[in-house]
Motif scaffolding. Structure first.
Motif, PDB file in Angstrom:
ATOM      1  N   LEU A   1       0.856  -0.909   0.088  1.00 44.39           N
ATOM      2  CA  LEU A   1       0.123  -0.278   0.171  1.00 44.39           C
ATOM      3  C   LEU A   1       0.770   1.020  -0.102  1.00 44.39           C
ATOM      4  CD1 LEU A   1      -3.182  -0.864   2.705  1.00 44.39           C
ATOM      5  CD2 LEU A   1      -3.082  -0.595   0.708  1.00 44.39           C
ATOM      6  N   ARG A   2       0.056   2.265  -0.390  1.00 50.76           N
ATOM      7  CA  ARG A   2       1.302   3.503  -1.110  1.00 50.76           C
ATOM      8  C   ARG A   2       0.012   4.405   0.168  1.00 50.76           C
ATOM      9  NH1 ARG A   2       1.572   4.868  -6.207  1.00 50.76           N
ATOM     10  NH2 ARG A   2      -0.679   3.990  -6.426  1.00 50.76           N
ATOM     11  N   LEU A   3       0.711   4.881   1.144  1.00 50.94           N
ATOM     12  CA  LEU A   3      -0.225   6.146   2.187  1.00 50.94           C
ATOM     13  C   LEU A   3       0.227   7.549   2.052  1.00 50.94           C
ATOM     14  CD1 LEU A   3      -1.363   4.222   4.575  1.00 50.94           C
ATOM     15  CD2 LEU A   3      -3.068   4.102   2.316  1.00 50.94           C
ATOM     16  N   LYS A   4      -0.553   8.801   2.117  1.00 46.75           N
ATOM     17  CA  LYS A   4       0.549   9.682   1.987  1.00 46.75           C
ATOM     18  C   LYS A   4      -0.195  10.717   3.322  1.00 46.75           C
ATOM     19  CE  LYS A   4       2.537  13.722  -0.358  1.00 46.75           C
ATOM     20  NZ  LYS A   4       3.365  13.365  -2.061  1.00 46.75           N
ATOM     21  N   VAL A   5       0.410  10.922   4.576  1.00 52.79           N
ATOM     22  CA  VAL A   5      -0.608  12.303   5.513  1.00 52.79           C
ATOM     23  C   VAL A   5       0.762  13.464   4.536  1.00 52.79           C
ATOM     24  CG1 VAL A   5      -0.768  10.346   6.720  1.00 52.79           C
ATOM     25  CG2 VAL A   5       1.716  11.775   7.158  1.00 52.79           C
ATOM     26  N   THR A   6      -0.060  14.644   5.155  1.00 48.61           N
ATOM     27  CA  THR A   6       0.213  16.042   5.312  1.00 48.61           C
ATOM     28  C   THR A   6       1.389  15.900   5.813  1.00 48.61           C
ATOM     29  OG1 THR A   6      -1.631  16.820   6.490  1.00 48.61           O
ATOM     30  CG2 THR A   6       0.484  18.268   6.300  1.00 48.61           C
ATOM     31  N   PRO A   7       2.536  17.049   4.130  1.00 50.90           N
ATOM     32  CA  PRO A   7       4.302  16.931   5.269  1.00 50.90           C
ATOM     33  C   PRO A   7       4.256  17.915   5.786  1.00 50.90           C
ATOM     34  CG  PRO A   7       3.875  17.098   2.549  1.00 50.90           C
ATOM     35  CD  PRO A   7       2.074  17.087   3.186  1.00 50.90           C
ATOM     36  N   GLY A   8       5.318  16.582   6.658  1.00 51.06           N
ATOM     37  CA  GLY A   8       5.855  17.359   8.101  1.00 51.06           C
ATOM     38  C   GLY A   8       5.289  17.387   9.340  1.00 51.06           C
ATOM     39  N   LEU A   9       4.012  16.130   9.304  1.00 46.88           N
ATOM     40  CA  LEU A   9       3.218  15.750  10.091  1.00 46.88           C
ATOM     41  C   LEU A   9       4.177  15.249  11.771  1.00 46.88           C
ATOM     42  CD1 LEU A   9       0.206  15.657  11.353  1.00 46.88           C
ATOM     43  CD2 LEU A   9       0.757  13.113  10.973  1.00 46.88           C
ATOM     44  N   ARG A  10       5.474  15.026  11.316  1.00 50.24           N
ATOM     45  CA  ARG A  10       6.402  14.597  12.984  1.00 50.24           C
ATOM     46  C   ARG A  10       5.838  14.280  13.903  1.00 50.24           C
ATOM     47  NH1 ARG A  10      10.123  20.220  13.027  1.00 50.24           N
ATOM     48  NH2 ARG A  10      11.218  20.064  11.067  1.00 50.24           N
ATOM     49  N   GLN A  11       4.830  13.229  13.776  1.00 47.28           N
ATOM     50  CA  GLN A  11       4.807  11.703  14.969  1.00 47.28           C
ATOM     51  C   GLN A  11       4.315  10.637  13.935  1.00 47.28           C
ATOM     52  OE1 GLN A  11       0.635  14.321  15.358  1.00 47.28           O
ATOM     53  NE2 GLN A  11      -0.476  12.639  15.115  1.00 47.28           N
ATOM     54  N   PRO A  12       3.827   9.707  15.353  1.00 48.05           N
ATOM     55  CA  PRO A  12       3.504   8.093  14.295  1.00 48.05           C
ATOM     56  C   PRO A  12       1.808   8.555  14.115  1.00 48.05           C
ATOM     57  CG  PRO A  12       4.549   8.074  16.626  1.00 48.05           C
ATOM     58  CD  PRO A  12       4.329   9.565  16.288  1.00 48.05           C
ATOM     59  N   VAL A  13       1.545   7.306  13.114  1.00 47.32           N
ATOM     60  CA  VAL A  13       0.732   7.676  12.651  1.00 47.32           C
ATOM     61  C   VAL A  13       0.157   5.603  12.530  1.00 47.32           C
ATOM     62  CG1 VAL A  13      -0.986   7.997   9.962  1.00 47.32           C
ATOM     63  CG2 VAL A  13       0.550   9.632  10.678  1.00 47.32           C
ATOM     64  N   VAL A  14      -1.459   5.695  13.598  1.00 44.28           N
ATOM     65  CA  VAL A  14      -1.790   4.646  12.772  1.00 44.28           C
ATOM     66  C   VAL A  14      -3.092   4.555  12.141  1.00 44.28           C
ATOM     67  CG1 VAL A  14      -3.211   3.142  14.279  1.00 44.28           C
ATOM     68  CG2 VAL A  14      -2.014   4.746  15.730  1.00 44.28           C
ATOM     69  N   VAL A  15      -2.454   3.472  11.073  1.00 41.70           N
ATOM     70  CA  VAL A  15      -3.373   2.686  10.160  1.00 41.70           C
ATOM     71  C   VAL A  15      -4.269   1.731  10.142  1.00 41.70           C
ATOM     72  CG1 VAL A  15      -2.987   2.236   7.637  1.00 41.70           C
ATOM     73  CG2 VAL A  15      -1.066   3.676   8.843  1.00 41.70           C
ATOM     74  N   ALA A  16      -5.067   1.716   9.864  1.00 38.21           N
ATOM     75  CA  ALA A  16      -6.801   1.144  10.148  1.00 38.21           C
ATOM     76  C   ALA A  16      -7.099   0.741   9.044  1.00 38.21           C
ATOM     77  CB  ALA A  16      -7.879   1.963  11.105  1.00 38.21           C
ATOM     78  N   LEU A  17      -7.340  -0.608   8.661  1.00 34.91           N
ATOM     79  CA  LEU A  17      -7.406  -1.512   7.171  1.00 34.91           C
ATOM     80  C   LEU A  17      -8.781  -2.326   7.823  1.00 34.91           C
ATOM     81  CD1 LEU A  17      -3.726  -2.475   5.817  1.00 34.91           C
ATOM     82  CD2 LEU A  17      -5.353   0.093   5.854  1.00 34.91           C
ATOM     83  N   ALA A  18     -10.098  -1.832   7.186  1.00 39.04           N
ATOM     84  CA  ALA A  18     -10.800  -2.939   6.853  1.00 39.04           C
ATOM     85  C   ALA A  18     -10.552  -4.315   6.191  1.00 39.04           C
ATOM     86  CB  ALA A  18     -12.294  -2.095   6.490  1.00 39.04           C
ATOM     87  N   LEU A  19     -10.040  -5.172   6.566  1.00 38.43           N
ATOM     88  CA  LEU A  19      -9.273  -6.921   6.047  1.00 38.43           C
ATOM     89  C   LEU A  19     -10.435  -7.411   5.660  1.00 38.43           C
ATOM     90  CD1 LEU A  19      -6.962  -6.076   4.075  1.00 38.43           C
ATOM     91  CD2 LEU A  19      -5.773  -7.060   6.044  1.00 38.43           C
TER      92      LEU A  19
END
Length: 241
Positions: A129-147
């Motif tokens: 998967l290729r994902l993208k958040v706002t540049p310069g967010l500078r924090q961990p991100v939780v990714v939730a997938l309906a799988l």
């Protein structure tokens, strides 16, 4: 013509013949040898060109997306990397045609193009998967997938989540759709906000092999939606798309 003149002509012919042989013997190029030389050079040039074309055909200098779609046939999705949309934290994105994440925008290795009436499915045990958040967010991100995993009655089996060669999570994924979450560390998010996740699951199953229908094309993981959220439980003010 005198007797001597006939012998002189014969002598001249013999002399010319012996001279030509002498020229050939001592390496003086004749018209025929020069022609052969040009033919050899032309043949060598054509052979070199064909070898170069063969090398380029076996080792083409193309980007990964082109290679996976046209050469390895690892995906039915073809879209340049720069077209991945920025995802707002806290918003759920269905992966269907007509949606922001439809038409292969986040799909990478192994996934089919999404269809309107069903979740996206993959034909390989390893998908990306290729994902993208706002540049310069500078924090961990939780990714939730309906799988889920094909078929609908499939027993849960482990699916590993990798990011940049690092094991991030291991989920039990079965035939019934469920939400699975993984925390992506800040160090794995690129300065432009992009991140790449790899899912490694059990081998795909062809419907024909389990008696569902005659389709012999294997299906593995099925993705229905994607959602990203902050590890703090809040949506940062600068995270709008």
């Amino acid at each position: 013509m005198t007797p001597h003149s006939g012998s002189s002509d014969v002598s001249a012919d013999l002399s010319a013949t012996s001279g030509g042989r002498a020229d050939a013997r001592y390496g003086v190029p004749t018209r025929l040898s020069r022609r052969r030389l040009w033919l050899l050079l032309a043949t060598a040039a054509v052979l070199a060109f064909e070898l170069c074309m063969l090398w380029l055909a076996r080792t083409p200098q193309v980007d990964d997306h082109y290679r996976r779609y046209f050469i390895e046939h690892a995906t039915t999705c073809y879209r340049p990397m720069g077209e991945v949309p920025v995802l707002a934290l806290g918003e759920r994105y269905p992966v269907r045609k007509g949606e922001p994440l439809g038409n292969c925008s986040v799909l990478w290795e192994g996934f089919y193009s999404p269809k309107e009436d069903r979740p996206v499915s993959a034909r390989q045990a390893q998908v990306g998967l290729r994902l993208k958040v706002t540049p310069g967010l500078r924090q961990p991100v939780v990714v939730a997938l309906a799988l889920s995993r094909y078929p609908d009655d499939a027993e849960p089996r482990p699916v590993e989540v990798w990011g940049e060669g690092e094991l991030l999570a291991r989920w039990p994924v079965g035939g019934r759709q469920a939400s699975h979450e993984v925390e992506v560390p800040e160090r794995l998010i690129q300065p432009d906000g992009s991140l790449h996740l790899t899912l490694k699951g059990p081998p795909p199953i062809a419907p024909r092999d389990v008696g569902i229908d005659g389709n012999k094309f294997p299906v593995g993981l099925r993705l229905d939606s994607v959602m990203l959220r902050s590890t703090l439980g809040l949506t940062p003010p600068d995270s709008a798309p």
